[in-house]
Design an enzyme around this catalytic site. Structure first.
Site, PDB file in Angstrom:
ATOM      1  N   HIS A 193      39.838  -3.512 -11.167  1.00  0.00           N
ATOM      2  CA  HIS A 193      41.025  -3.733 -10.273  1.00  0.00           C
ATOM      3  C   HIS A 193      42.098  -4.711 -10.665  1.00  0.00           C
ATOM      4  CE1 HIS A 193      39.526  -1.175  -7.296  1.00  0.00           C
ATOM      5  NE2 HIS A 193      38.602  -2.076  -7.079  1.00  0.00           N
ATOM      6  N   ARG A 249      55.832  -9.952  -3.560  1.00  0.00           N
ATOM      7  CA  ARG A 249      55.913 -11.182  -4.761  1.00  0.00           C
ATOM      8  C   ARG A 249      56.618 -10.550  -5.924  1.00  0.00           C
ATOM      9  NH1 ARG A 249      50.740  -9.114  -4.918  1.00  0.00           N
ATOM     10  NH2 ARG A 249      50.228  -8.508  -6.863  1.00  0.00           N
TER      11      ARG A 249
END
Ligand code: MV4
Length: 450
Positions: free
Chosen positions: A235, A291
Site C-alpha cells: 500500500h 489533501r
C-alpha cells in the site's frame, strides 16, 4: 493575498510549499522538531519555530504548538502538506477558530471523505461509479452474509475509518466470511476506535488510477487528468505516472468529466484526488483524498499548472488561474519515490548523507531536501526525494528517467534508487502492462536468493 504562511510539515513537501510561496511573494514560516533543526526547509524559510522533540506526536502532530507558532510569527494561513494533520478535520476547525486560514478543503469535506462509507454514498449520489457491495455499513454477520449471498466471491471487508489499505480483509469463499468479518471489525476497533465496516466485491487485478481535482469558491471546478499509481508495495506507492498507459483520450475525458461534475455537485473547495480501481475497462471509486498528494508533480509536469499556487489562491478567496477549457495535457511524466531504504528489503536506512548530487537537464526535477552532510533522521517516513521527469512521449520519459537515475548521487545511506534502475528495464513495465499486483510479484520472483 496572504503575507505569511506557516508550513506545517517537513521534508520535500515543506520545501515544495515554500517554493510556491516565495514565487508569490509570500513569506514563509517553517516549523520543525529538534531532530529537523538543520533541515533544508528550515534553512530556506524566512522564519522557523521549533515546535517540539523528534517524536511526531510531540511536534508535527502537536496542534497547540503549531497554532502558537502561527500566532507568534503572525502567519495568516497554514498549509498542512500531506500526511500528519493534512486530513484532520479537527485541526482544520481549530485553525479556523483562531482566525487563521487552513489551506485545504472545509472540515466538513475532510470529515465526509474520511468516513469511507459516507464518502462512497456521497460520490455515488453525485454520479461516480463505485464498487458493487453493501449499501452502507454492515452491522452484524447476518447482514454481511445476506449482502455477500448476492455477490460473487471473493469479497472484501473494509473499515469505514480505514483507507490506504488499512483495515481490509479478503474472504475468498463464503466459509471465510465470518472470520474475515470478525477480524476486520476487531482490527478496525483497535486501530481506529470505530468498528464500522462495509463489503465490496474484490477486484483481483485492477490498476489504481486517480483523478486530480481543483476547485475554487467561485464555482470553478477543473479536473487535471489522471495519475496511474498501480506500482505499489504494501500500500505504499513506489512510482507514479501521468497519463496512464491504460487509458485513451476518450476515456480520460469521460472519467475526468464525470469526476469533475460530481465534485462540483458536492460543493468541494480546494485540491482533491478521487481514487479509482480500473479493471476490464471500467472505473470503480474507492476513496477521495482531501489533501495535496505526494505524486502531484507528474500532473504539474503535463499540465504546467502549479497546484500549490492554486491551493493558496483558492484559500485566499481568489479564482483558479484557468478554466477547464484551458487545461491541456502535453507529454508524459513519471515520478520515482526515492526512499532512504534498502532497495530490496525496504528496511529503513537513516543516517548521514556523505555525498549528494542532484540530476538535472531538460525535463528533470528532483524535489528533495537532501544536502551533503545532512543527517536523515530515523523518526519519520523514509521519503527523501522524488525524481520526476517529463518527456514528449512515454519512451522519452523512460529514457530520461534512466539517464537521471544514473546521474543521481546519494552516498552514506541506502536508497531505493537501484530498485528503479532495475525496474526501468523490465519489459512489463516498459510496455506499461502492469496492475496493482505486479510489483510485489516481481519483487518476490526476482529477490536475490539469500
Ligand atoms: C480494493 C481492492 C480490490 N477490490 N477494493 C487498497 C488501499 C485502498 N486505497 C483500497 N485498496 C484496495 N481496495 C476492492 N473492492 C484492492 C485494493 C488494493 C490496492 C488498491 C490500489 C493500489 C494498491 C492496492 C494494493 C492492495 C489492495
Amino acid at each position: 493575498m496572504f503575507e505569511k504562511i506557516l508550513i506545517a510539515n517537513r521534508g520535500e513537501i515543506a520545501l515544495r510549499i515554500h517554493r510556491a510561496c516565495k514565487e508569490m511573494g509570500i513569506a514563509t514560516v517553517a516549523v520543525h522538531s529538534e531532530a529537523d533543526a538543520n533541515a533544508m526547509h528550515v534553512r530556506l524559510a524566512d522564519e522557523s519555530v521549533c515546535i517540539g522533540p523528534a517524536q511526531a506526536a510531540q511536534s508535527y502532530l502537536k496542534i497547540p504548538n503549531i497554532i502558537a507558532a502561527a500566532e507568534i510569527t503572525g502567519a495568516q494561513a497554514i498549509h498542512p502538506g500531506y500526511g500528519f494533520l493534512s486530513e484532520n478535520a479537527k485541526f482544520a476547525e481549530i485553525v479556523e477558530a483562531h482566525d487563521l486560514v487552513f489551506i485545504g478543503p472545509t472540515p466538513d469535506h475532510i470529515r465526509l471523505m474520511g468516513d469511507k462509507i459516507a464518502a462512497k454514498k456521497a460520490v455515488a449520489e453525485a454520479g461516480i461509479p463505485t464498487v458493487p457491495g453493501s449499501d452502507g455499513g454492515v452491522e452484524t454477520f447476518e447482514d454481511a452474509k445476506k449482502v455477500a449471498s448476492t455477490m460473487d466471491f471473493p469479497v472484501l471487508i473494509k473499515a469505514a475509518s480505514g483507507g490506504g489499505g488499512r483495515g481490509m480483509k479478503v474472504a475468498q469463499t463464503p466459509d471465510q466470511l465470518k472470520e474475515a468479518f470478525d477480524t476486520a471489525r476487531a482490527e478496525a476497533m483497535a486501530a481506529f476506535g470505530d468498528d464500522a465496516v462495509y463489503i465490496e466485491k474484490y477486484l483481483g487485478k485492477p490498476r489504481h488510477i486517480e483523478i486530480q481535482i481543483i476547485a475554487d469558491e467561485h464555482g470553478n471546478v477543473a479536473h487535471l487528468g489522471e495519475r496511474d499509481c498501480s506500482l505499489q508495495r504494501r500500500h505504499q506507492k513506489v512510482l507514479e505516472e501521468a497519463p496512464s498507459p491504460a487509458l485513451n483520450k476518450e476515456q480520460r475525458m469521460e472519467i475526468g468529466e464525470i469526476t469533475r461534475q460530481a465534485v462540483a455537485k458536492l460543493g468541494y473547495r480546494g485540491a482533491g484526488t478521487v481514487e479509482y480501481l480500473y479493471e476490464d475497462g471500467k472505473f470503480y471509486f474507492i476513496e477521495m483524498n482531501t489533501r495535496l498528494q505526494v505524486e502531484h508533480p507528474v500532473t504539474e509536469a503535463i499540465t504546467n499548472i502549479d497546484l500549490v499556487r492554486e491551493q493558496i489562491r483558492i484559500a485566499a478567496g481568489m479564482p483558479l488561474s484557468f478554466k477547464q477549457e484551458d487545461v491541456q495535457f502535453n507529454g508524459w511524466s513519471i515520478e520515482c519515490r526515492i526512499n532512504a531504504e534498502d532497495p530490496r528489503t525496504f528496511a529503513p536506512s537513516p543516517g548521514e548523507v556523505t555525498d549528494f548530487h542532484a540530476p538535472g537537464g531538460l525535463g528533470v526535477r528532483l524535489d528533495s531536501g537532501l544536502y551533503a552532510g545532512y543527517r536523515i533522521p530515523p523518526y519519520y517516513d523514509s521519503l527523501i526525494g522524488k525524481l520526476i521527469v517529463r518527456g514528449a512521449t512515454r519512451e522519452e520519459a523512460l529514457m530520461r528517467l534512466r539517464r537521471a537515475l544514473g546521474e543521481m548521487v546519494i552516498n552514506g545511506v541506502k536508497t531505493t534508487g537501484p530498485l528503479f534502475e532495475e525496474l526501468l528495464h523490465e519489459p512489463d513495465f516498459i510496455s506499461g502492462d502492469y496492475n496493482i499486483r505486479w510489483l510485489e510479484n516481481w519483487l518476490s520472483e526476482t529477490e536475490p536468493k539469500s
